[in-house]
Design an enzyme around this catalytic site. Structure first.
Site, mmCIF file in Angstrom:
data_model
loop_
_atom_site.group_PDB
_atom_site.id
_atom_site.type_symbol
_atom_site.label_atom_id
_atom_site.label_comp_id
_atom_site.label_asym_id
_atom_site.label_seq_id
_atom_site.Cartn_x
_atom_site.Cartn_y
_atom_site.Cartn_z
ATOM 1 N N HIS A 129 -2.934 4.507 1.300
ATOM 2 C CA HIS A 129 -3.607 4.320 0.010
ATOM 3 C C HIS A 129 -2.573 3.713 -0.941
ATOM 4 O O HIS A 129 -1.373 3.979 -0.794
ATOM 5 C CB HIS A 129 -4.015 5.715 -0.468
ATOM 6 C CG HIS A 129 -4.880 5.772 -1.684
ATOM 7 N ND1 HIS A 129 -4.388 5.617 -2.953
ATOM 8 C CD2 HIS A 129 -6.207 6.008 -1.824
ATOM 9 C CE1 HIS A 129 -5.381 5.757 -3.822
ATOM 10 N NE2 HIS A 129 -6.496 5.999 -3.172
ATOM 11 N N ASP A 206 0.669 12.622 2.829
ATOM 12 C CA ASP A 206 -0.405 12.506 1.849
ATOM 13 C C ASP A 206 -1.649 13.114 2.497
ATOM 14 O O ASP A 206 -2.273 12.503 3.368
ATOM 15 C CB ASP A 206 -0.597 11.019 1.513
ATOM 16 C CG ASP A 206 -1.857 10.754 0.694
ATOM 17 O OD1 ASP A 206 -2.631 11.700 0.463
ATOM 18 O OD2 ASP A 206 -2.062 9.593 0.304
ATOM 19 N N GLN A 209 -6.897 13.016 1.958
ATOM 20 C CA GLN A 209 -8.131 12.750 2.698
ATOM 21 C C GLN A 209 -8.327 13.744 3.850
ATOM 22 O O GLN A 209 -9.428 13.892 4.362
ATOM 23 C CB GLN A 209 -8.078 11.318 3.235
ATOM 24 C CG GLN A 209 -9.408 10.693 3.486
ATOM 25 C CD GLN A 209 -10.289 10.671 2.273
ATOM 26 O OE1 GLN A 209 -11.433 11.124 2.345
ATOM 27 N NE2 GLN A 209 -9.821 10.180 1.151
ATOM 28 N N LYS A 232 -11.239 16.346 -4.120
ATOM 29 C CA LYS A 232 -11.804 15.921 -2.833
ATOM 30 C C LYS A 232 -12.186 17.124 -1.975
ATOM 31 O O LYS A 232 -12.647 16.978 -0.850
ATOM 32 C CB LYS A 232 -10.820 15.021 -2.103
ATOM 33 C CG LYS A 232 -10.652 13.692 -2.841
ATOM 34 C CD LYS A 232 -9.880 12.663 -2.085
ATOM 35 C CE LYS A 232 -9.798 11.401 -2.938
ATOM 36 N NZ LYS A 232 -8.830 10.441 -2.432
ATOM 37 N N CYS A 370 -8.731 1.144 -2.303
ATOM 38 C CA CYS A 370 -7.320 1.325 -2.661
ATOM 39 C C CYS A 370 -6.418 1.182 -1.449
ATOM 40 O O CYS A 370 -5.393 1.862 -1.343
ATOM 41 C CB CYS A 370 -7.067 2.681 -3.327
ATOM 42 S SG CYS A 370 -7.899 2.876 -4.881
HETATM 43 C C1 LIG Z 1 -7.822 9.829 -2.915
HETATM 44 C C2 LIG Z 1 -6.558 9.537 -2.240
HETATM 45 C C3 LIG Z 1 -5.367 9.402 -2.950
HETATM 46 C C4 LIG Z 1 -5.304 9.472 -4.451
HETATM 47 O O1 LIG Z 1 -5.735 10.710 -4.916
HETATM 48 P P1 LIG Z 1 -5.885 10.955 -6.491
HETATM 49 O O2 LIG Z 1 -6.696 12.202 -6.564
HETATM 50 O O3 LIG Z 1 -6.601 9.753 -7.037
HETATM 51 O O4 LIG Z 1 -4.517 11.093 -7.052
HETATM 52 C C5 LIG Z 1 -4.219 9.162 -2.249
HETATM 53 N N1 LIG Z 1 -4.230 9.066 -0.908
HETATM 54 C C6 LIG Z 1 -5.349 9.194 -0.182
HETATM 55 C C7 LIG Z 1 -5.284 9.102 1.302
HETATM 56 C C8 LIG Z 1 -6.560 9.428 -0.826
HETATM 57 O O5 LIG Z 1 -7.670 9.555 -0.120
#
Ligand SMILES: *Cc1c(COP(=O)(O)O)cnc(C)c1O
Length: 412
Positions: A129, A206, A209, A232, A370
């Site tokens: 992302h 990260d 997701q 999320k 993104c």
């Molecule tokens: C949504 C997402 C982000 C960003 O998350 P925010 O809540 O906008 O800070 C970063 N990495 C991944 C894989 C995402 O799905």
């Protein structure tokens, strides 16, 4: 309405009743919400926690002697404990509340500026992302370190031979998502963490997701940093978590200066507060943190194994039905993926499909999600992305498929 044919891991009708928004109509049709990879919907239990906070004990935390402040502090710290338990962190002070994944990544990247020198290498993956790309680019600009990218293949998976080729004694940190938001690929983070540690490199995962679908155990993974966003995973926006191993959090400098993060302040010298407060400058999102705790309670009451099993059925069903439409290509066909279907129809712009199916009450995302490098790799401007949650049903998938067919007829 029935759940997916075959085994029903939980009572879908009862679950849907928890989400008030699922009762609404959009453009005269019942809402079919399939943009869960962008943000999830909020159950009544979490809404109640928010209303309770503002109705009964709204107050600033950690410094008040009065009753409301103590109640708010207790609830906020109890939420931190819930996050700790959920991710199985060894200590509650390894849980830093952030405003979300982006904040958590920036906090770590900015801290590494003081640890890296010219020529040090940073590994990132082609599946990231933008929020797991841009902060590292900013870091290389500051430190003269070098960003290297683990490539992907046509199936939407990382090329692991290239990972091993790129990983070296110069690698200081590896940044990788647990699950790709654009394609749903589940990356082999266990293997990556192990190999990186053998070279003495740290790993930031990260988990934005992955967290709605997979319960990560940070100790079993032995990961150095794990970040996620509450919004999320059935929680509110503006709050998230950074898990960091104690040794790393002690090594990193504070990200922001301000109240809450200090021990003593004079104009000559300031000493910093202990963890986690060192990284939590200013008044935090108190209500958000408490609501995040309520969201974790809610998801755990359903059970992540149940969620994964049910969403797999939705994914298989949706994939099969979609591929019956001539001209459909699905991007990201890893055998290990979460319930995300990213696709295009030959000759049709994804935006046009998204616009038409919205008229039929169906919410999907269109665009680059993104993750422009992934779109560049496939040579496309973007995709239509349908992402399912445990409150979606096969009936909704049927409506989605009918809508896509209609859009195709109108647009070709
Ligand atoms: C949504 C997402 C982000 C960003 O998350 P925010 O809540 O906008 O800070 C970063 N990495 C991944 C894989 C995402 O799905």
């Amino acid at each position: 309405m029935k759940a997916v044919a075959g085994k029903i891991p939980f009572e879908i009708e009862e679950i849907r009743k928890d989400f008030p928004i699922l009762k609404r109509e959009v453009n005269g049709h019942p809402l079919v919400y399939m943009d869960n990879a962008a943000t999830s919907q909020t159950p009544q239990q979490v809404i109640d926690a928010i209303v309770d906070y503002y109705s009964n004990y709204n107050s600033n935390i950690h410094r008040g002697v009065h009753t409301l402040s103590q109640e708010a502090t207790d609830k906020y710290e109890a939420a931190r404990k819930k996050v700790q338990d959920h991710f199985n962190a060894a200590h509650s002070y390894e849980i830093i509340f952030t405003s979300g994944t982006t904040h958590g990544i920036n906090l770590v990247a900015s801290g590494f500026a003081s640890l890296l020198k010219e020529g040090d290498e940073i590994l990132v993956s082609a599946l990231e992302h933008h929020s797991n790309i841009v902060p590292w680019q900013m870091l290389t600009a500051k430190t003269g370190s070098i960003l290297k990218v683990i490539p992907m293949n046509q199936d939407g998976e990382l090329v692991m031979e290239d990972f091993y080729r790129l990983l070296s004694n110069k690698t200081r940190i590896v940044f990788i998502n647990h699950v790709s938001n654009a394609l749903g690929t589940v990356n082999p983070i266990e293997e990556i963490i192990k190999a990186a540690h053998e070279k003495g490199a740290a790993v930031l995962v990260d988990g934005a997701q992955a967290a709605p679908h997979i319960k990560a155990d940070v100790q079993a993974l032995d990961v150095d940093f794990y970040v996620a966003s509450a919004h999320k995973m059935c929680g509110p926006t503006g709050v998230g978590v950074l898990y960091g191993k104690e040794e790393w959090l002690k090594k990193l400098p504070p990200y922001q200066g301000g109240g809450e993060m200090i021990a003593t302040v004079t104009f000559e010298k300031t000493t910093y507060a202990d963890l986690p407060h060192k990284f939590e400058a200013g008044t935090p999102n108190i209500c958000g943190g408490i609501a995040f705790g309520a969201a974790l309670d809610y998801m755990n009451s359903i059970g992540f194994d149940n969620i994964a099993a049910y969403e797999k059925q939705l994914l298989d069903y949706g994939t099969e039905k979609l591929l019956e439409i001539p001209g459909v290509r699905i991007y990201g066909i890893s055998r290990k993926k979460t319930a995300v279907i990213s696709f295009n129809i030959e000759g049709i712009h994804p935006y046009d499909i998204g616009t038409i199916i919205d008229k039929l009450g169906i919410a999907v995302r269109t665009g680059h999600h993104c993750a422009q490098p992934i779109m560049d790799y496939y040579g496309i401007p973007g995709t239509v992305r349908a992402s399912f949650s445990f409150y979606n049903t096969t009936e909704e998938i049927d409506k989605f498929i009918e809508a896509v067919k209609r859009a195709k007829t109108m647009l070709s």
